[in-house]
Motif scaffolding. Structure first.
Motif, short mmCIF file in Angstrom:
data_model
loop_
_atom_site.label_atom_id
_atom_site.label_comp_id
_atom_site.label_asym_id
_atom_site.label_seq_id
_atom_site.Cartn_x
_atom_site.Cartn_y
_atom_site.Cartn_z
N ASP A 1 48.45 45.23 25.84
CA ASP A 1 46.90 45.00 26.46
C ASP A 1 46.22 44.71 27.46
N HIS A 2 47.50 44.89 28.48
CA HIS A 2 47.34 43.80 29.91
C HIS A 2 46.74 45.07 30.95
N GLN A 3 45.63 45.80 31.63
CA GLN A 3 45.85 46.43 32.51
C GLN A 3 44.95 45.91 33.71
N ASN A 4 45.28 46.44 34.44
CA ASN A 4 45.22 46.03 36.48
C ASN A 4 43.62 46.79 35.66
N ALA A 5 42.42 46.43 37.07
CA ALA A 5 41.23 47.07 37.08
C ALA A 5 40.26 46.20 38.02
N ALA A 6 39.32 46.81 38.73
CA ALA A 6 38.76 46.53 40.03
C ALA A 6 37.46 46.29 39.71
N GLY A 7 36.57 45.79 40.17
CA GLY A 7 35.68 45.21 39.20
C GLY A 7 34.39 44.71 40.59
N GLY A 8 33.21 44.63 40.37
CA GLY A 8 31.90 44.24 41.14
C GLY A 8 31.13 43.96 40.98
N ASP B 1 44.92 51.33 35.79
CA ASP B 1 45.94 51.89 35.62
C ASP B 1 45.27 53.24 33.95
N GLN B 2 43.83 53.27 34.21
CA GLN B 2 43.76 55.30 33.34
C GLN B 2 43.32 55.85 34.10
N ILE B 3 43.26 56.11 35.45
CA ILE B 3 43.62 56.61 36.38
C ILE B 3 44.86 57.54 36.36
N PRO B 4 44.57 58.96 35.80
CA PRO B 4 46.24 59.72 35.78
C PRO B 4 47.13 59.59 36.78
N ALA B 5 48.22 59.87 36.50
CA ALA B 5 49.36 59.95 38.03
C ALA B 5 49.32 60.53 38.97
N SER B 6 49.74 61.31 39.96
CA SER B 6 49.09 62.67 40.13
C SER B 6 50.39 62.86 40.23
N LYS B 7 50.19 64.20 40.58
CA LYS B 7 51.73 65.31 39.85
C LYS B 7 52.24 65.33 40.71
N PHE C 1 33.92 41.43 45.06
CA PHE C 1 34.51 42.18 44.12
C PHE C 1 35.47 41.65 44.24
N GLU C 2 36.49 42.22 42.89
CA GLU C 2 38.37 41.88 42.76
C GLU C 2 39.07 42.64 42.05
N VAL C 3 39.87 42.22 42.02
CA VAL C 3 40.83 44.24 42.00
C VAL C 3 42.11 42.94 40.66
N ALA C 4 42.18 43.13 39.97
CA ALA C 4 43.20 41.70 39.13
C ALA C 4 42.70 42.34 37.69
N PRO C 5 43.66 41.59 36.82
CA PRO C 5 44.39 41.94 35.59
C PRO C 5 42.81 41.39 34.77
#
Length: 802
Positions: A589-596, A689-695, A576-580
């Motif tokens: 257009d830059h976003q952070n992702a976690a992929g495996g 980055d698509q996860i909504p911010a916690s209220k 897995f990698e957590v990276a842009p």
């Protein structure tokens, strides 16, 4: 950069010890890496005297010698042809390490005769290349004297790191100037005296550059010297060159090396009789070649500065000369070249050809342009002193580049920028000792010397004063106390990435760190070529041909890494990698992702082969990462519209409303074949980055435990629904039937076949009920079950399976 202590003292009158000199060098910013003292290295070797040398009884080429040493008389077997009675020799006792042959001596028998030690040659003690016989020391030497002192090889060698901004310290006189400014001695560097030419130079020089390229070589000076006799250089020069790791070749060649290290002024000497026509400094032409002094042939192109005559290229300007016009023992007439070459063009030429020479090292960092004519005079004098000859007048093409640079310098800047309280008189003294000219006005006008291209503004002058005064005089202050209440250390985005890493590692995956770039062919498998170009993801200057496109997904590099591991025998692996990732060339257009990605080739087992990964495994990976990052996983919906690099029917998208939070599934065989990867491979990608911010406001306080004192109970339901109804729709309907009591719903069976109508399927779910206020009665359980059946029928049209 290396130099000997005696060489430094040619430019610095000082009685300071070696240790003091090294300490001051470090203090003024000349970082000493090593100091080698030959006297210490050769301390085991002393003078001995051969008393008797008899023929070995069993070897024609060996002699048995009786040698007087500091340890008494020793019997030594020696094969040197000059071993004879009466000579003074370099004696090595048993136990001594002989550096030239990398051997530690021990007591030995040579053809049946005991030998106690060794008599050494020049090469065996690394004092030169001579190996024809043993060292014959002067007759005046006494038995037991150190060999290093007797043979004059006791000159310490200082090796220091030249910083790129200080090209002047590529010469010994530049180092001496700094040390003199630090008051450890007096600077000795008289300007070379002009030498009157006896005749006009028969060799002419020209500059031939197109408009706009004149800075490639703005000035070229040359001088003809006839009637020289080229032979070995003097011993003092050979000793110095050997001490810094250079091999003496001949007087003419050794002079050019000496100038490079003494004054940071590279030169070249041509055999004038091998030149044809006018010498021109010009740009190279495609197709031209040069056989250089290193014996290799190099191709020339239009970006390189070359020195050429009517026959072709003679050398690469600022890098290396050619072999065809080099000086030999037969050389009688020479032409000395002293020119200035553009640092940037020189560096590019050096990188293209791969040549690393002392000349390139100095020219690409910048040499003193004002020393071109004085350097010519100094080189001419050295040639005449060592080789004789009659010099011509200096031939000059072009003009010396102007280096006038005046910096406005308020002396108070030293205090403002460093906190050091330095008197103006002291600052003036330091600057003038370093070669600056100070004109006292308000502010001061400081003229920068031509050998200091690194000085651009007043802050640079502050640094000069500070380093000579000593950085150890910088005032120290206590840092302000920390605030009593700590502020958050991580942003929400950093915290998401950290938590995603932790949960994926906990699921048995190994973290990988891959390039943010990938091969264009692989990139086109995950985004169309037209889209890649339109979004500006193609690099203009990639670091490698297979790293030419910014990645739009983490999966390609992870898949490639899986195959590299599989090629080495590890074919059951999860990375897995957590990276842009990059959807375009704009900041948005830059976003952070976690992929495996999981490569599952099951090992043999007595219970049968068992796969360790499938589409549901990577779905669980994605959900775990989303949950750890704070996504509301209970509200996620699954759809089957995954990108086309996933296998259709074995992949999906996790959505929150219309927003895609993750992709997962089996990688399409078409993609694996194009990447030459042995499948199957399953992968996922979570867009953090698509996860909504916690209220809720972030807090370290743990939520209260929400546990019930009543035992949970489970009920199973099997519903017959149309084949097109997804399990996700059914599960959502069951959860909505009774939100307070239903704690969990899971699918445990899918069935099609006998007993189920064609076009229909059976989905069996387990429902966990968690009472909170009291134990449920049978009637309450039946009521909940009825609501579940009614909700499923309403949402899916399904009925309970009979």
């Amino acid at each position: 950069m290396k130099f000997t202590l005696s060489w430094l003292k040619d430019h610095l009158a000082t009685d300071a010890s070696l240790d003091d000199i090294v300490e001051i060098m470090v203090a003024v910013g000349l970082e000493v890496e090593d100091v080698e003292n030959p006297e210490e290295r050769l301390s085991a070797f002393t003078i001995g005297e051969v008393i008797e040398a008899e023929q070995h009884p069993d070897a024609d080429k060996l002699k048995v010698c009786r040698v007087a040493t500091k340890d008494g008389e020793m019997q030594i077997v020696c094969g040197a042809p000059n071993a004879r009675a009466g000579i003074k020799v370099a004696y090595a006792p048993v136990g001594a390490y002989v550096p030239g042959i990398d051997v530690t001596l021990s007591k030995a028998k040579i053809r049946g005769v005991e030998s106690h030690g060794m008599m050494c040659s020049v090469r065996e003690l690394e004092m030169g290349d001579d190996h024809d016989g043993i060292i014959e020391a002067p007759a005046s030497a006494q038995v037991g004297d150190p060999v290093a002192s007797v043979m004059g090889v006791n000159d310490p060698v200082i090796d220091f790191e030249v910083t790129p901004n200080r090209p002047d310290t590529n010469g010994v006189n530049g180092v001496a100037r700094d040390l003199a400014a630090a008051k450890i001695g007096d600077f000795i560097s008289p300007d070379p005296k002009p030498i009157k030419g006896d005749y006009p130079s028969p060799q002419k020089v020209e500059l031939d550059f197109p408009e706009g390229s004149e800075n490639a070589c703005p000035v070229f000076a040359g001088r003809y010297v006839r009637g020289v006799k080229n032979g070995p250089s003097p011993k003092w020069l050979q000793d110095r060159l050997r001490a810094i790791g250079l091999r003496p070749i001949s007087a003419l060649v050794d002079i050019t090396n000496y100038m490079s290290y003494d004054r940071a002024r590279p030169l070249h000497v041509f055999d004038a009789d091998k030149l044809q026509g006018v010498i021109r400094a010009r740009l190279g032409k495609k197709g031209e070649k040069l056989l250089a002094l290193d014996g290799k042939e190099y191709e020339i192109d239009e970006t390189m500065t070359v020195i050429a005559d009517d026959s072709g290229v003679l050398g690469l300007g600022g890098v290396m000369g050619g072999e065809d016009t080099g000086c030999t023992e037969e050389t009688t007439n020479v032409f000395i070249e002293c020119a200035y070459f553009d640092p940037l063009r020189t560096a590019k030429t050096g990188r293209k050809t791969g040549i690393n020479s002392d000349a390139r090292y100095r020219f690409e960092r910048g040499v003193d342009p004002d020393f071109i004519l004085p350097g010519m005079e100094m080189a001419t004098q050295l040639v005449m002193d060592m080789c004789g000859g009659e010099p011509s007048e200096v031939e000059l093409a072009g003009a010396v580049p102007q280096t006038d640079n005046t910096v406005l310098f308020p002396p108070a800047e030293v205090k403002r920028l460093t906190g050091m309280d330095v008197a103006p008189e002291k600052a003036e003294e330091i600057l003038e000792a370093l070669g600056f000219t100070v004109r006292k006005s308000d502010p001061w006008q400081v003229d920068v010397p031509s050998w200091r291209p690194d000085i651009e503004g007043k802050a640079d002058l502050v640094e000069e004063v500070a380093r000579i005064v000593g950085f150890d005089h910088l005032p120290t202050e206590t840092l302000p106390a920390l605030k009593p209440v700590e502020t958050p250390k991580l942003t929400p985005g950093q915290d998401r990435r950290r938590m995603a890493r932790r949960v994926l590692a906990a699921r048995g995956m190994l973290e990988a760190v891959t390039w943010s770039f990938l091969d264009e062919k692989h990139a086109e498998l995950f985004m169309s070529a037209e889209e890649i170009k339109a979004k500006g993801l193609v690099l203009a200057n990639p670091i490698a041909s297979d790293l030419g496109v910014m990645r739009s997904s983490l999966l390609p590099n992870l898949i490639s890494a899986l195959q590299r591991n599989a090629d080495r025998g590890r074919d059951d692996l999860a990375l897995f990698e957590v990276a842009p990732i990059y959807a375009g060339d704009q900041p948005a257009d830059h976003q952070n992702a976690a992929g495996g990605a999981r490569l599952s080739h099951p090992t043999r087992h007595w219970q049968g082969a068992r796969a360790t990964a499938d589409v549901f495994t990577v779905k669980a990976d994605a959900i775990a990462a989303l949950e750890a990052a704070g996504a509301p996983v209970a509200s996620l919906q699954t759809s089957a519209d995954a990108p086309d690099y996933f296998h259709p029917g074995r992949s999906g998208v996790l959505r929150l409303g219309p927003k895609a939070l993750a992709h997962f599934g089996e990688i399409h065989p078409r993609v694996l074949k194009a990447m030459d990867v042995d499948g199957p491979v399953h992968g996922f990608e979570v867009f953090l980055d698509q996860i909504p911010a916690s209220k809720k406001k972030p807090t370290k306080t743990r939520a209260a435990l929400d546990a019930s004192e009543f035992l949970p109970l489970t009920r199973d339901f099997a519903f017959v629904v149309e084949e097109g109804v997804t399990a996700e729709t059914l599960l959502k309907a069951v959860r909505g039937a009774e939100k307070k009591l239903i704690a969990d719903v899971s699918l445990f069976d899918v069935y099609q076949g006998k007993g189920v109508p064609e076009g229909m399927k059976s989905l069996a779910v387990e429902v966990t009920l968690q009472p909170r206020e009291k134990t449920l009665t049978d009637e309450e359980i039946e009521a909940v079950s009825a609501r579940i059946v009614a909700q499923v029928e309403k949402a899916t049209g399904g009925t309970l399976r009979g």
